[in-house]
Design a protein around this motif. Structure first.
Motif, PDB file in Angstrom:
ATOM      1  N   UNK A   1      12.018 -75.718  49.332  1.00  0.00           N
ATOM      2  CA  UNK A   1      11.382 -75.251  48.088  1.00  0.00           C
ATOM      3  C   UNK A   1      10.678 -76.428  47.402  1.00  0.00           C
ATOM      4  N   UNK A   2      11.389 -77.537  47.275  1.00  0.00           N
ATOM      5  CA  UNK A   2      10.808 -78.711  46.597  1.00  0.00           C
ATOM      6  C   UNK A   2       9.638 -79.277  47.395  1.00  0.00           C
ATOM      7  N   UNK A   3       9.849 -79.345  48.683  1.00  0.00           N
ATOM      8  CA  UNK A   3       8.811 -79.916  49.552  1.00  0.00           C
ATOM      9  C   UNK A   3       7.491 -79.130  49.478  1.00  0.00           C
ATOM     10  N   UNK A   4       7.594 -77.827  49.599  1.00  0.00           N
ATOM     11  CA  UNK A   4       6.376 -77.007  49.612  1.00  0.00           C
ATOM     12  C   UNK A   4       5.646 -77.181  48.290  1.00  0.00           C
ATOM     13  N   UNK A   5       6.396 -77.168  47.193  1.00  0.00           N
ATOM     14  CA  UNK A   5       5.729 -77.323  45.892  1.00  0.00           C
ATOM     15  C   UNK A   5       5.144 -78.722  45.716  1.00  0.00           C
ATOM     16  N   UNK A   6       5.892 -79.739  46.151  1.00  0.00           N
ATOM     17  CA  UNK A   6       5.392 -81.090  45.855  1.00  0.00           C
ATOM     18  C   UNK A   6       4.265 -81.511  46.801  1.00  0.00           C
ATOM     19  N   UNK A   7       4.254 -80.984  48.019  1.00  0.00           N
ATOM     20  CA  UNK A   7       3.234 -81.449  48.976  1.00  0.00           C
ATOM     21  C   UNK A   7       1.948 -80.633  48.911  1.00  0.00           C
ATOM     22  N   UNK A   8       1.908 -79.639  48.046  1.00  0.00           N
ATOM     23  CA  UNK A   8       0.683 -78.841  47.982  1.00  0.00           C
ATOM     24  C   UNK A   8       0.129 -78.823  46.553  1.00  0.00           C
ATOM     25  N   UNK A   9      -0.130 -80.002  45.973  1.00  0.00           N
ATOM     26  CA  UNK A   9      -0.597 -79.992  44.584  1.00  0.00           C
ATOM     27  C   UNK A   9      -2.005 -79.407  44.455  1.00  0.00           C
ATOM     28  N   UNK A  10      -2.861 -79.679  45.437  1.00  0.00           N
ATOM     29  CA  UNK A  10      -4.235 -79.147  45.381  1.00  0.00           C
ATOM     30  C   UNK A  10      -4.408 -78.242  46.572  1.00  0.00           C
ATOM     31  N   UNK A  11      -4.449 -76.971  46.290  1.00  0.00           N
ATOM     32  CA  UNK A  11      -4.548 -76.047  47.420  1.00  0.00           C
ATOM     33  C   UNK A  11      -5.990 -75.736  47.731  1.00  0.00           C
ATOM     34  N   UNK A  12      -6.249 -75.564  49.030  1.00  0.00           N
ATOM     35  CA  UNK A  12      -7.589 -75.153  49.452  1.00  0.00           C
ATOM     36  C   UNK A  12      -7.443 -73.827  50.188  1.00  0.00           C
ATOM     37  N   UNK A  13      -8.542 -73.353  50.734  1.00  0.00           N
ATOM     38  CA  UNK A  13      -8.444 -72.147  51.560  1.00  0.00           C
ATOM     39  C   UNK A  13      -8.596 -70.873  50.753  1.00  0.00           C
ATOM     40  N   UNK A  14      -8.621 -69.754  51.468  1.00  0.00           N
ATOM     41  CA  UNK A  14      -8.982 -68.469  50.863  1.00  0.00           C
ATOM     42  C   UNK A  14      -7.984 -67.963  49.820  1.00  0.00           C
ATOM     43  N   UNK A  15      -6.755 -68.431  49.878  1.00  0.00           N
ATOM     44  CA  UNK A  15      -5.755 -67.878  48.950  1.00  0.00           C
ATOM     45  C   UNK A  15      -5.474 -68.842  47.801  1.00  0.00           C
ATOM     46  N   UNK A  16      -6.364 -69.836  47.603  1.00  0.00           N
ATOM     47  CA  UNK A  16      -6.012 -70.885  46.640  1.00  0.00           C
ATOM     48  C   UNK A  16      -5.868 -70.360  45.214  1.00  0.00           C
ATOM     49  N   UNK A  17      -6.484 -69.213  44.915  1.00  0.00           N
ATOM     50  CA  UNK A  17      -6.353 -68.686  43.551  1.00  0.00           C
ATOM     51  C   UNK A  17      -5.101 -67.828  43.385  1.00  0.00           C
ATOM     52  N   UNK A  18      -4.474 -67.575  44.501  1.00  0.00           N
ATOM     53  CA  UNK A  18      -3.228 -66.804  44.446  1.00  0.00           C
ATOM     54  C   UNK A  18      -2.093 -67.772  44.131  1.00  0.00           C
ATOM     55  N   UNK A  19      -1.207 -67.428  43.181  1.00  0.00           N
ATOM     56  CA  UNK A  19      -0.123 -68.377  42.890  1.00  0.00           C
ATOM     57  C   UNK A  19       0.703 -68.700  44.152  1.00  0.00           C
ATOM     58  N   UNK A  20       1.054 -69.965  44.257  1.00  0.00           N
ATOM     59  CA  UNK A  20       1.919 -70.376  45.369  1.00  0.00           C
ATOM     60  C   UNK A  20       3.351 -69.969  44.999  1.00  0.00           C
ATOM     61  N   UNK A  21       3.950 -69.154  45.831  1.00  0.00           N
ATOM     62  CA  UNK A  21       5.312 -68.695  45.510  1.00  0.00           C
ATOM     63  C   UNK A  21       6.225 -68.941  46.710  1.00  0.00           C
ATOM     64  N   UNK A  22       7.361 -69.535  46.424  1.00  0.00           N
ATOM     65  CA  UNK A  22       8.326 -69.842  47.487  1.00  0.00           C
ATOM     66  C   UNK A  22       9.649 -69.144  47.167  1.00  0.00           C
ATOM     67  N   UNK A  23      10.103 -68.334  48.089  1.00  0.00           N
ATOM     68  CA  UNK A  23      11.363 -67.614  47.871  1.00  0.00           C
ATOM     69  C   UNK A  23      12.065 -67.374  49.189  1.00  0.00           C
ATOM     70  N   UNK A  24      12.639 -66.204  49.338  1.00  0.00           N
ATOM     71  CA  UNK A  24      13.379 -65.855  50.554  1.00  0.00           C
ATOM     72  C   UNK A  24      13.502 -64.342  50.625  1.00  0.00           C
ATOM     73  N   UNK A  25      14.008 -63.854  51.749  1.00  0.00           N
ATOM     74  CA  UNK A  25      14.270 -62.420  51.898  1.00  0.00           C
ATOM     75  C   UNK A  25      15.781 -62.256  52.028  1.00  0.00           C
ATOM     76  N   UNK A  26      16.378 -61.632  51.046  1.00  0.00           N
ATOM     77  CA  UNK A  26      17.847 -61.560  50.959  1.00  0.00           C
ATOM     78  C   UNK A  26      18.303 -60.130  51.238  1.00  0.00           C
ATOM     79  N   UNK A  27      19.157 -59.954  52.230  1.00  0.00           N
ATOM     80  CA  UNK A  27      19.658 -58.612  52.531  1.00  0.00           C
ATOM     81  C   UNK A  27      20.686 -58.196  51.481  1.00  0.00           C
TER      82      UNK A  27
END
Ligand code: IFM
Length: 444
Positions: free
Chosen positions: A191-217
C-alpha cells in the motif's frame, strides 16, 4: 467517477500454462477433484483479445484481473520481461476498449521458490513481496488505477493451515496466524509503496484516483438453530475471526486474529496500527455460512478435529454447483457491516456456479437490487464485479463448477455467451449504457 460495471477473473484460473507456482505443484499430486490439473485452463493466454472483446460487448466499463507473480519472477530476483510484456498488452487492450482495470497482485498463487521459503508465514516474506510490487509499479504502474494487493487473505490462512483446501493443506493453527501476519505486513508495505512510488501518474487513467485496497471474502454467518448456545458462539467467532479481523487490521484498529483454544492470536503488525492502510473495501460475497454444532450429513462441511460443520445452503432449497444457496439479504448485511468503516466499497466478486444457466440472471438481479437499495440509502458503493467473466479452473473443485457469463468448451476453447450474459447486458444498457449506478427502478 462513474459506477464500475465489471467482471472479475484471476490469472491461474484462466490463463493456462502456469507451471511455476504452488498450486501447479499441488495439482500434480492429485489433490484436485477428479485429479484434474489447470493445464491450459481457458487458453486466455492466447485468447485475451477475444475475452476482453466479449467483456466490452457485454457493456462493461471495468475489468478485474490478476498478475501471476510466478511468471514475472520465476526465480527469486530474476524478472521475465516477456511475461511483463504480455500483461502490458492485456492492459493496453483494456485501454483501447475503455475497460478500467482493477489489478490484483496476489490471487492465491505464490511462486514455487517463495512457497518453499515458507510463503507468507516467513518473517521476511513482506520484503520479497515488496520487490515484486516495486517491479510491477515501475513497469506497469501507469496503466493501473485500481489495485487489490491480495485476494481473500483470510481464506488463504484458513484454506492452507486449517481446512485443507489450499496448498500445502497442512493442519497447523500457528502457521495460520503467522500467515495472517505475513499477508498483513505485505499488504501494508505494498500500500505504501504504490502510493509513494507513483507521485506523478501518466497514461490514460491518470485522472482517475489511484486507489489501493483488496478483495475480502465475507460470509453471512448464522447459527443453524437460533436457540443453540454453541452455534451462537460459533456464529460470533465466524463473524469476528473471518469477516472482521482483516477489516480492523487494515483500518488501524487493534487486531485480534485468532480463536481461543484453536488458533493462537497473531502478534499485531505495528506498521498497521493507528492508520488506515486501504483506500477501499472490496467485498467478495457469495452466500451465508450456517454454523452447526456436531454436524453430520451432506449439508455441512466438516473437518476432522472440529466439533462443528459449516453449511452454505438451506436444506431443501436450490443451491449452485458449489452447494451454495442464494441469499442476497446477506450481501446487504455485509455491505452494512463494511460501510461502518467509512471507506468506499466495491463488490469485487459476486456470482454463481450454474452451467445450465438456470439461476444466474435472477441471482445477479437480486444482488444488484441490494446494491441499488444500499446506494439509494447513501452508501458509497463504487462498482460491482461479477465473478466470473468466463468459466474457469475453480481451484480444488477443478473445472466442474461453471461460474462464467461466458461458457467455455474445454475441448475447443470456443466461447459462447450464456443467456444471462445478454440479461446483464440489458441491465447495463438500461443504466445509461453503464454510466450510472444500479437503480432499483431499472431492476424491477
Ligand atoms: O473462484 C474463486 C475466486 O478465485 C475467489 N473468490 C471465490 C471464487 C469462487 O469460489
Amino acid at each position: 467517477m462513474n459506477f464500475l460495471w465489471g467482471a472479475a477473473t484471476s490469472s491461474h484460473q484462466i490463463e493456462g500454462y502456469n507451471t511455476g507456482n504452488d498450486w501447479w505443484a499441488w495439482e500434480q499430486t492429485g489433490a484436485i477433484d477428479r485429479k484434474e490439473v489447470s493445464g491450459p485452463a481457458t487458453d486466455h493466454r492466447n485468447r485475451f483479445r477475444e475475452d476482453l472483446g466479449l467483456a466490452k460487448e457485454l457493456g462493461l466499463n471495468s475489468y478485474r484481473l490478476s498478475i501471476e507473480w510466478s511468471r514475472i519472477e520465476p526465480e527469486e530476483g530474476r524478472w521475465d520481461s516477456q511475461a511483463l510484456e504480455w500483461y502490458a498488452e492485456v492492459l493496453a487492450e483494456c485501454e483501447r476498449l475503455s475497460l478500467l482495470p482493477m489489478v490484483t497482485l496476489h490471487h492465491f498463487t505464490s511462486p514455487l521458490w517463495f512457497a518453499e521459503q515458507g510463503d507468507f508465514t516467513s518473517e521476511l516474506s513482506y520484503h520479497k513481496f515488496a520487490n515484486y510490487v516495486r517491479k510491477i509499479v515501475k513497469t506497469l504502474g501507469n496503466r493501473i488505477p485500481l489495485w487489490c494487493t491480495f485476494n481473500e487473505p483470510v481464506i488463504m490462512c484458513v484454506g492452507k493451515y486449517l481446512a485443507g483446501f489450499q496448498p500445502p493443506a497442512i493442519y497447523d493453527p500457528s502457521n495460520c496466524s503467522k500467515m495472517f501476519r505475513g499477508i498483513l505486513k505485505s499488504h501494508v508495505r505494498a500500500y505504501d509503496l504504490i502510493h509513494s512510488e507513483m507521485p506523478h501518474r501518466r497514461g490514460p487513467w491518470r485522472h482517475h484516483p489511484l486507489m489501493v485496497g483488496y478483495a475480502h471474502n465475507m460470509m453471512d454467518f448464522v447459527p443453524a438453530r437460533h436457540w443453540h448456545p454453541m452455534e451462537r458462539f460459533l456464529t460470533f467467532v465466524g463473524r469476528s475471526f473471518y469477516n472482521q479481523s482483516w477489516l480492523d487490521a487494515t483500518t488501524g484498529k487493534p487486531h485480534k486474529f485468532g480463536i481461543t483454544g484453536l488458533v493462537p492470536t497473531a502478534p499485531e503488525v505495528k506498521e498497521a496500527l493507528g492508520r488506515v492502510t486501504t483506500d477501499f473495501i472490496g467485498i467478495n460475497y457469495y452466500s451465508k455460512a450456517i454454523m452447526r454444532w456436531r454436524a453430520k450429513g451432506e449439508h455441512f462441511e466438516t473437518s476432522p478435529g472440529f466439533p462443528f460443520g459449516v453449511g452454505f445452503g438451506d436444506p431443501g432449497q436450490p443451491v449452485s454447483e458449489m452447494g451454495w444457496g442464494f441469499h442476497p439479504e446477506g450481501l446487504r448485511r455485509m455491505i452494512r457491516f463494511a460501510q461502518a468503516y467509512g471507506l468506499p466499497l466495491f463488490i469485487t466478486e459476486n456470482g454463481i456456479a450454474d452451467g445450465p444457466d438456470r439461476y444466474r440472471s435472477e441471482y445477479v438481479r437480486d444482488h444488484l437490487r441490494v446494491v441499488a437499495a444500499e446506494i439509494a440509502q447513501g452508501t458509497d458503493i463504487r462498482g460491482y464485479f461479477y465473478w466470473s467473466l468466463l468459466d474457469n479452473f475453480e481451484w480444488v473443485k477443478g473445472f466442474l463448477p461453471r461460474f462464467g457469463l461466458i461458457e467455455v468448451n474445454y475441448d475447443t476453447f470456443k466461447r459462447t455467451p450464456r443467456p444471462s450474459f445478454y440479461e446483464l447486458q440489458k441491465i447495463i444498457s438500461l443504466h445509461q449504457q453503464g454510466h450510472s449506478a444500479p437503480s432499483g427502478k431499472l431492476l424491477k
